[in-house]
Design a protein around this motif. Sequence first.
Motif, PDB file in Angstrom:
ATOM      1  N   ALA A  80      61.466  23.984  21.102  1.00 15.01           N
ATOM      2  CA  ALA A  80      61.970  25.308  21.443  1.00 15.01           C
ATOM      3  C   ALA A  80      61.325  25.754  22.746  1.00 15.01           C
ATOM      4  CB  ALA A  80      61.655  26.305  20.324  1.00 15.01           C
ATOM      5  N   GLY A  81      61.925  26.759  23.398  1.00 14.69           N
ATOM      6  CA  GLY A  81      61.329  27.182  24.660  1.00 14.69           C
ATOM      7  C   GLY A  81      61.944  28.411  25.281  1.00 14.69           C
ATOM      8  N   ILE A  82      61.214  28.943  26.240  1.00  8.19           N
ATOM      9  CA  ILE A  82      61.619  30.075  27.080  1.00  8.19           C
ATOM     10  C   ILE A  82      61.342  29.665  28.517  1.00  8.19           C
ATOM     11  CG2 ILE A  82      61.155  32.491  27.670  1.00  8.19           C
ATOM     12  CD1 ILE A  82      60.124  32.849  24.768  1.00  8.19           C
ATOM     13  N   TYR A  83      62.240  30.022  29.423  1.00  9.80           N
ATOM     14  CA  TYR A  83      62.043  29.620  30.814  1.00  9.80           C
ATOM     15  C   TYR A  83      62.588  30.679  31.763  1.00  9.80           C
ATOM     16  CZ  TYR A  83      67.002  28.450  30.953  1.00  9.80           C
ATOM     17  OH  TYR A  83      68.371  28.527  30.911  1.00  9.80           O
ATOM     18  N   SER A  84      62.126  30.612  33.017  1.00 10.55           N
ATOM     19  CA  SER A  84      62.637  31.448  34.104  1.00 10.55           C
ATOM     20  C   SER A  84      63.192  30.518  35.168  1.00 10.55           C
ATOM     21  CB  SER A  84      61.518  32.325  34.680  1.00 10.55           C
ATOM     22  OG  SER A  84      60.564  31.518  35.357  1.00 10.55           O
ATOM     23  N   ASP A  85      63.437  31.043  36.366  1.00  8.76           N
ATOM     24  CA  ASP A  85      63.915  30.162  37.429  1.00  8.76           C
ATOM     25  C   ASP A  85      62.780  29.346  38.049  1.00  8.76           C
ATOM     26  OD1 ASP A  85      62.670  32.296  38.641  1.00  8.76           O
ATOM     27  OD2 ASP A  85      64.206  32.616  40.168  1.00  8.76           O
ATOM     28  N   THR A  86      61.523  29.651  37.682  1.00  8.85           N
ATOM     29  CA  THR A  86      60.390  28.919  38.256  1.00  8.85           C
ATOM     30  C   THR A  86      59.449  28.332  37.210  1.00  8.85           C
ATOM     31  OG1 THR A  86      59.067  30.948  38.416  1.00  8.85           O
ATOM     32  CG2 THR A  86      60.401  30.342  40.345  1.00  8.85           C
ATOM     33  N   GLU A  87      59.445  28.863  35.975  1.00  7.91           N
ATOM     34  CA  GLU A  87      58.483  28.426  34.965  1.00  7.91           C
ATOM     35  C   GLU A  87      59.181  27.971  33.689  1.00  7.91           C
ATOM     36  OE1 GLU A  87      54.347  30.477  34.983  1.00  7.91           O
ATOM     37  OE2 GLU A  87      55.842  32.067  35.208  1.00  7.91           O
ATOM     38  N   TRP A  88      58.521  27.053  32.983  1.00  9.98           N
ATOM     39  CA  TRP A  88      59.056  26.407  31.793  1.00  9.98           C
ATOM     40  C   TRP A  88      57.996  26.469  30.709  1.00  9.98           C
ATOM     41  CZ3 TRP A  88      63.573  24.382  30.139  1.00  9.98           C
ATOM     42  CH2 TRP A  88      63.561  23.396  29.145  1.00  9.98           C
ATOM     43  N   MET A  89      58.257  27.201  29.622  1.00 11.56           N
ATOM     44  CA  MET A  89      57.329  27.282  28.494  1.00 11.56           C
ATOM     45  C   MET A  89      58.077  26.773  27.258  1.00 11.56           C
ATOM     46  SD  MET A  89      55.057  30.504  27.044  1.00 11.56           S
ATOM     47  CE  MET A  89      56.463  31.356  26.310  1.00 11.56           C
ATOM     48  N   ALA A  90      58.101  25.472  27.102  1.00  9.04           N
ATOM     49  CA  ALA A  90      58.854  24.854  26.022  1.00  9.04           C
ATOM     50  C   ALA A  90      58.098  23.643  25.523  1.00  9.04           C
ATOM     51  CB  ALA A  90      60.248  24.441  26.502  1.00  9.04           C
ATOM     52  N   GLY A  91      58.238  23.366  24.247  1.00  6.60           N
ATOM     53  CA  GLY A  91      57.552  22.220  23.694  1.00  6.60           C
ATOM     54  C   GLY A  91      57.741  22.116  22.207  1.00  6.60           C
ATOM     55  N   GLN A 109      54.521  25.739  32.487  1.00  8.33           N
ATOM     56  CA  GLN A 109      54.423  24.789  33.586  1.00  8.33           C
ATOM     57  C   GLN A 109      55.492  25.090  34.628  1.00  8.33           C
ATOM     58  OE1 GLN A 109      55.013  21.139  31.449  1.00  8.33           O
ATOM     59  NE2 GLN A 109      52.855  20.928  30.908  1.00  8.33           N
ATOM     60  N   PRO A 110      55.258  24.722  35.890  1.00  4.14           N
ATOM     61  CA  PRO A 110      56.285  24.920  36.921  1.00  4.14           C
ATOM     62  C   PRO A 110      57.502  24.046  36.635  1.00  4.14           C
ATOM     63  CG  PRO A 110      54.132  24.503  37.911  1.00  4.14           C
ATOM     64  CD  PRO A 110      53.999  24.187  36.457  1.00  4.14           C
ATOM     65  N   ILE A 111      58.680  24.573  36.920  1.00  2.00           N
ATOM     66  CA  ILE A 111      59.903  23.796  36.768  1.00  2.00           C
ATOM     67  C   ILE A 111      60.018  22.742  37.859  1.00  2.00           C
ATOM     68  CG2 ILE A 111      62.418  23.973  37.063  1.00  2.00           C
ATOM     69  CD1 ILE A 111      62.381  26.427  35.315  1.00  2.00           C
ATOM     70  N   GLU A 112      59.558  23.093  39.051  1.00  2.00           N
ATOM     71  CA  GLU A 112      59.698  22.178  40.183  1.00  2.00           C
ATOM     72  C   GLU A 112      59.042  20.829  39.874  1.00  2.00           C
ATOM     73  OE1 GLU A 112      58.868  22.030  44.999  1.00  2.00           O
ATOM     74  OE2 GLU A 112      58.167  23.734  43.821  1.00  2.00           O
ATOM     75  N   GLY A 113      59.803  19.764  40.038  1.00  2.00           N
ATOM     76  CA  GLY A 113      59.310  18.421  39.820  1.00  2.00           C
ATOM     77  C   GLY A 113      59.386  17.937  38.392  1.00  2.00           C
ATOM     78  N   ARG A 114      59.724  18.838  37.464  1.00  2.00           N
ATOM     79  CA  ARG A 114      59.763  18.448  36.053  1.00  2.00           C
ATOM     80  C   ARG A 114      61.081  17.783  35.687  1.00  2.00           C
ATOM     81  NH1 ARG A 114      56.795  19.650  31.585  1.00  2.00           N
ATOM     82  NH2 ARG A 114      57.882  19.517  29.581  1.00  2.00           N
ATOM     83  N   PHE A 115      62.165  18.164  36.355  1.00  2.00           N
ATOM     84  CA  PHE A 115      63.489  17.656  36.044  1.00  2.00           C
ATOM     85  C   PHE A 115      64.153  17.111  37.297  1.00  2.00           C
ATOM     86  CE2 PHE A 115      62.556  21.394  33.423  1.00  2.00           C
ATOM     87  CZ  PHE A 115      62.654  20.860  32.143  1.00  2.00           C
ATOM     88  N   LYS A 116      65.102  16.198  37.080  1.00  2.00           N
ATOM     89  CA  LYS A 116      65.966  15.812  38.191  1.00  2.00           C
ATOM     90  C   LYS A 116      66.874  16.973  38.560  1.00  2.00           C
ATOM     91  CE  LYS A 116      66.173  10.817  37.349  1.00  2.00           C
ATOM     92  NZ  LYS A 116      67.078   9.669  37.074  1.00  2.00           N
TER      93      LYS A 116
END
Length: 256
Positions: A80-91, A109-116
């Motif tokens: 489950a998770g919550i996210y913004s346009d810059t941060e990712w809080m999921a796990g 964690q920052p979204i940048e670099g986490r996903f393609k």
Amino acid sequence: MKITDYGNSYVTWTGNVVKDDTRVPGHMPWANTVRILLDSRCWISDESGDVREYNMLSPCRTEWMYRSDVLWQEPNYEFAGIYSDTEWMAGHIRAGDVNEFGGDWRVAQPIEGRFKELKTVVRHYPKVQKLENDRQVVEATQDYLPIIARTDVWSDDGKTRATVEYPVKTMNVQIERGRMQVDTGPLIYPDFQGDEESEIRKLHFAYVCYNTDDVAEFVLRRPTPVTSGGRETGTYIDYSDIRRVPIQNTFYAAMI
């Protein structure tokens, strides 16, 4: 007024292949693209006029990807998770020591670099009607119309305000008296009184219950003690932290 169609709004991402994952049996070593429905959205504003948007994804379970011999992971966890346009809080959410694997559901964690690639696809109902009173809520419930709520909460000093939007999945009505009571979730609850420095970590998974438009009780998900014979024997993650707070609430019915 743009009201989210939660049955047709998604977060989608393509993840990077994790080459150093040594778990057995493991995922097939392929890039995976995921589409998950949104459960709730939240907009937080302050005196500066800045507005930050957060989204909650619908929970799912842990699985081994694209295998032909086994699919569910054991032990099995919720994701489950919550996210913004810059941060990712999921796990992963699991019982036991929250610092072990599965204790990452509150790590931002920052979204940048986490996903393609990651994007949010939000669709809105073409026509909605604001429900002005409990009687209209009862009528919309009996007409089987989708009902979406927007609930405002704010900090003690009134400087920070959040609008939480969510579909009402469970609605109770007392037809003769024209009364209603909501019991629904999961949704985002912003704990402005919390001591977290990061704004996204002030956001919690919660359910909400109310039968007026000015006060609600939220129950937050948190590590919860397991007791036996009066002694604590462990913890698990459950909805157990109840907060009764002032709100300002508005209902909308989708005119389908």
